[in-house]
Design an enzyme around this catalytic site. Structure first.
Site, PDB file in Angstrom:
ATOM      1  N   ASP A   7      91.752  74.685  64.073  1.00 47.20           N
ATOM      2  CA  ASP A   7      90.505  75.339  64.475  1.00 47.20           C
ATOM      3  C   ASP A   7      89.660  75.647  63.249  1.00 47.20           C
ATOM      4  O   ASP A   7      90.177  76.207  62.280  1.00 47.20           O
ATOM      5  CB  ASP A   7      90.802  76.694  65.150  1.00 47.20           C
ATOM      6  CG  ASP A   7      91.175  76.543  66.614  1.00 47.20           C
ATOM      7  OD1 ASP A   7      91.134  75.425  67.141  1.00 47.20           O
ATOM      8  OD2 ASP A   7      91.508  77.583  67.237  1.00 47.20           O
TER       9      ASP A   7
ATOM     10  N   LYS B 199      85.328  72.826  71.910  1.00 49.81           N
ATOM     11  CA  LYS B 199      85.737  73.439  73.179  1.00 49.81           C
ATOM     12  C   LYS B 199      84.567  73.685  74.126  1.00 49.81           C
ATOM     13  O   LYS B 199      83.477  74.060  73.691  1.00 49.81           O
ATOM     14  CB  LYS B 199      86.416  74.792  72.903  1.00 49.81           C
ATOM     15  CG  LYS B 199      87.819  74.686  72.327  1.00 49.81           C
ATOM     16  CD  LYS B 199      88.390  76.071  72.098  1.00 49.81           C
ATOM     17  CE  LYS B 199      89.675  76.055  71.306  1.00 49.81           C
ATOM     18  NZ  LYS B 199      90.856  75.622  72.057  1.00 49.81           N
TER      19      LYS B 199
ATOM     20  N   GLY C 112      95.358  83.334  69.760  1.00 51.58           N
ATOM     21  CA  GLY C 112      94.821  84.464  69.013  1.00 51.58           C
ATOM     22  C   GLY C 112      95.779  85.622  68.841  1.00 51.58           C
ATOM     23  O   GLY C 112      95.376  86.702  68.416  1.00 51.58           O
TER      24      GLY C 112
ATOM     25  N   ARG D   6     109.178  74.757  76.772  1.00 48.94           N
ATOM     26  CA  ARG D   6     110.516  74.676  77.383  1.00 48.94           C
ATOM     27  C   ARG D   6     110.408  74.418  78.883  1.00 48.94           C
ATOM     28  O   ARG D   6     111.183  73.640  79.441  1.00 48.94           O
ATOM     29  CB  ARG D   6     111.282  75.987  77.158  1.00 48.94           C
ATOM     30  CG  ARG D   6     111.838  76.132  75.771  1.00 48.94           C
ATOM     31  CD  ARG D   6     113.238  76.740  75.856  1.00 48.94           C
ATOM     32  NE  ARG D   6     113.798  77.012  74.550  1.00 48.94           N
ATOM     33  CZ  ARG D   6     114.743  76.253  73.995  1.00 48.94           C
ATOM     34  NH1 ARG D   6     115.187  75.167  74.629  1.00 48.94           N
ATOM     35  NH2 ARG D   6     115.238  76.563  72.826  1.00 48.94           N
TER      36      ARG D   6
ATOM     37  N   GLY E 210      99.384  80.661  69.355  1.00 49.78           N
ATOM     38  CA  GLY E 210     100.289  81.619  68.719  1.00 49.78           C
ATOM     39  C   GLY E 210     101.055  81.081  67.529  1.00 49.78           C
ATOM     40  O   GLY E 210     101.902  81.773  66.982  1.00 49.78           O
TER      41      GLY E 210
ATOM     42  N   GLY F 222      95.279  77.608  65.481  1.00 49.09           N
ATOM     43  CA  GLY F 222      93.982  78.259  65.538  1.00 49.09           C
ATOM     44  C   GLY F 222      93.882  79.333  64.481  1.00 49.09           C
ATOM     45  O   GLY F 222      93.787  79.055  63.278  1.00 49.09           O
ATOM     46  N   SER F 223      93.961  80.578  64.925  1.00 49.01           N
ATOM     47  CA  SER F 223      93.792  81.721  64.047  1.00 49.01           C
ATOM     48  C   SER F 223      94.841  81.758  62.929  1.00 49.01           C
ATOM     49  O   SER F 223      94.617  82.362  61.883  1.00 49.01           O
ATOM     50  CB  SER F 223      93.897  82.998  64.871  1.00 49.01           C
ATOM     51  OG  SER F 223      93.300  82.814  66.144  1.00 49.01           O
TER      52      SER F 223
END
Lengths: 298, 210
Positions: A28, A85, A157, A169, A218, A239-240
């Site tokens: 990102d 996005k 995030g 999973r 995450g 991302g973050s």
């Protein structure tokens, strides 16, 4: 060669593009400078957005497609593919991104959904789409709508990998479960999954999703990325986790190496050393129902 | 025959699938080994360099010490099939994009390449392409490069609308498109036949389409 024999935007081309991303990390970015850092660190593609999920989460309000000006700056800055996005169901935002020449569109739950009943009819587009999924049924419904790539939703995030692990999973387990079924049982499974029988049969035969499946939501450390690869991801979205860490350049390069050497603990130990603070994060378990992003889309 | 597939990034499993089908079609036994670190290339009889993102591939090849092994193997005459990003990796000269991203090219093929020569993903396409000695091939071009200059030792084996999209130099075959995304295994069979010693540099074999 007759020019009328040229065919654009076929299923093969869309899925083929997604295949080229395998074994890679998609990062990102919110600016041309960040995109250059991602490219230099070895990202296979960048995802252009106006704010990373952690900031979207903190800011609240309505999250929308990024400013086209910013997206164009990012496209000019790097040679790797640029994705961006759009809100779930917002086909006009998608048409705008296609007009800009973005390489892949992410119909994303991280932005505020625009339609509570319909996802975009992705088969109408030349540009390929990636969509989020938490389980096999959701993944197959998105593929049926024309998605060329799936990514587990995780809980964007948060810097907490638990939901991405849960989704990976679950999807892998459900695919393994299809292998033991008879034709009659596959028909029942298709009804339960609310997905077309043909896609359920194809998945049972291939023992994998018919399109590339990346992990997302995450991922904050090289070990997180390697864990998801071990669970069967074809690649990883971060991302973050990068630009909210203390040293984004180091973290980005380390995650690329971790995805490459995901089954080699010695190398993972090496690349995980001295990276500084990862993103602070929030435990996904402490989020209320309203704060969860993964429940958007269906 | 030991067939190595460079497995750093990109569509590796598709190439593995194509190689196995090509071998079955030719009635020969092959072992396919994914190559993720240095040390394996010298033990192979034939190599495949898949498509992916060339910036990423070049970086990892160099970092893992595989680039030098690849150059050695090519110079020793090991048959190599390179597709799309693989073609860029093997080139001796790049464009301003290659320059800017600091990609280290292998320089195995005496060619100059242009990255994304046909445009971005929106402009990616499928088209039938004539491949010398093989015939019409269902080619899939994804953000594909094109060859802009070839040296004397290089034979052009495929063109599209006047642009060079396939070359061969000694035993190294490189195409700008993706044969591994289709069920047509003639290019994979051709490179395997070079390793068997039954191919020649001037006339690619004509294993029929499955």
């Amino acid at each position: 060669m007759k020019l009328e024999e040229l065919r654009y935007g076929t299923e093969l081309i869309k899925r083929g593009f997604a295949s080229m991303q395998k074994g890679g990390v998609i990062m990102d970015v919110t600016s041309a400078e960040q995109a250059e850092i991602a490219e230099a660190a070895g990202a296979v593609a960048v995802m252009a957005l106006h704010a990373v999920p952690a900031d979207i989460r903190a800011a609240g309000g309505v999250a929308r497609m990024a400013d086209p000006q910013k997206i164009l700056e990012i496209m000019d800055a790097v040679s790797i593919p640029v994705m961006a996005k759009v809100r779930i169901g917002h086909f006009v935002e998608a048409e705008i991104l296609e007009a800009l020449g973005v390489d892949m569109i992410d119909e994303s739950e991280v932005l505020t959904p625009a339609d509570v009943q319909h996802h975009i009819d992705k088969k109408q587009f030349t540009v390929p789409f990636v969509c989020g999924a938490r389980d096999l049924g959701e993944a197959l419904r998105r593929i049926d709508e024309g998605a060329a790539m799936i990514r587990t939703k995780g809980e964007a995030g948060t810097g907490d990998v638990v939901e991405a692990v849960r989704h990976m999973r679950l999807i892998q387990g459900e695919i393994r479960g299809l292998a033991a079924l008879t034709q009659e049982e596959l028909r029942l499974a298709a009804r339960r999954l609310e997905a077309p029988l043909s896609l359920v049969e194809e998945t049972a035969r291939l023992q994998r999703l018919p399109v590339v499946n990346f992990a997302a939501g995450g991922v904050a450390t090289p070990a997180d990325a390697a864990l998801l690869m071990r669970l069967g991801a074809d690649g990883v979205f971060v991302g973050s986790g990068i630009f909210k860490s203390e040293h984004p350049e180091r973290m980005a390069a380390a995650i690329v190496e971790a995805v490459h050497h995901y089954d080699d603990p010695q190398t993972l130990a090496e690349v995980s050393k001295g990276l500084g603070e990862p993103m602070r994060g929030i435990s996904a378990r402490t989020l209320s129902e309203q704060e969860a992003l993964q429940t958007r889309g269906w | 025959m030991r067939t190595g597939v460079i497995a750093l990034q990109g569509d590796v499993s598709e190439h593995v699938h194509s190689l196995k089908r090509a071998a079955a079609h030719m009635g020969i036994e092959i072992e396919v080994v994914p190559i993720r670190r240095r040390g394996t290339v010298p033990s192979c009889d034939v190599l495949v360099l898949p498509g992916g993102e060339s910036t990423t591939l070049c970086r990892l090849l160099s970092q893992e010490g595989i680039l030098e092994e690849l150059v050695d193997a090519a110079h020793r005459g090991m048959p190599i099939l390179a597709t799309c990003a693989g073609l860029i990796v093997l080139a001796s000269e790049g464009d301003e994009l290659v320059e800017r991203t600091g990609q280290r090219l292998a320089g195995v093929l005496d060619i100059a390449v242009r990255r994304n020569a046909f445009g971005r993903q929106r402009e990616s396409f499928e088209a039938p392409v004539e491949v010398k000695g093989i015939g019409t091939f269902p080619a899939v071009f994804i953000r594909a490069p094109a060859v802009e200059r070839v040296g004397e030792a290089v034979e052009v084996i495929a063109t599209l609308d006047g642009r060079i999209v396939g070359v061969q130099q000694d035993n190294t075959v490189a195409v700008a498109f993706h044969p591994e995304l289709t069920e047509d295994v003639r290019l994979h069979a051709y490179v395997l036949s070079l390793a068997l010693g039954s191919g020649t540099t001037s006339s690619p074999c004509t294993t029929s389409s499955p």
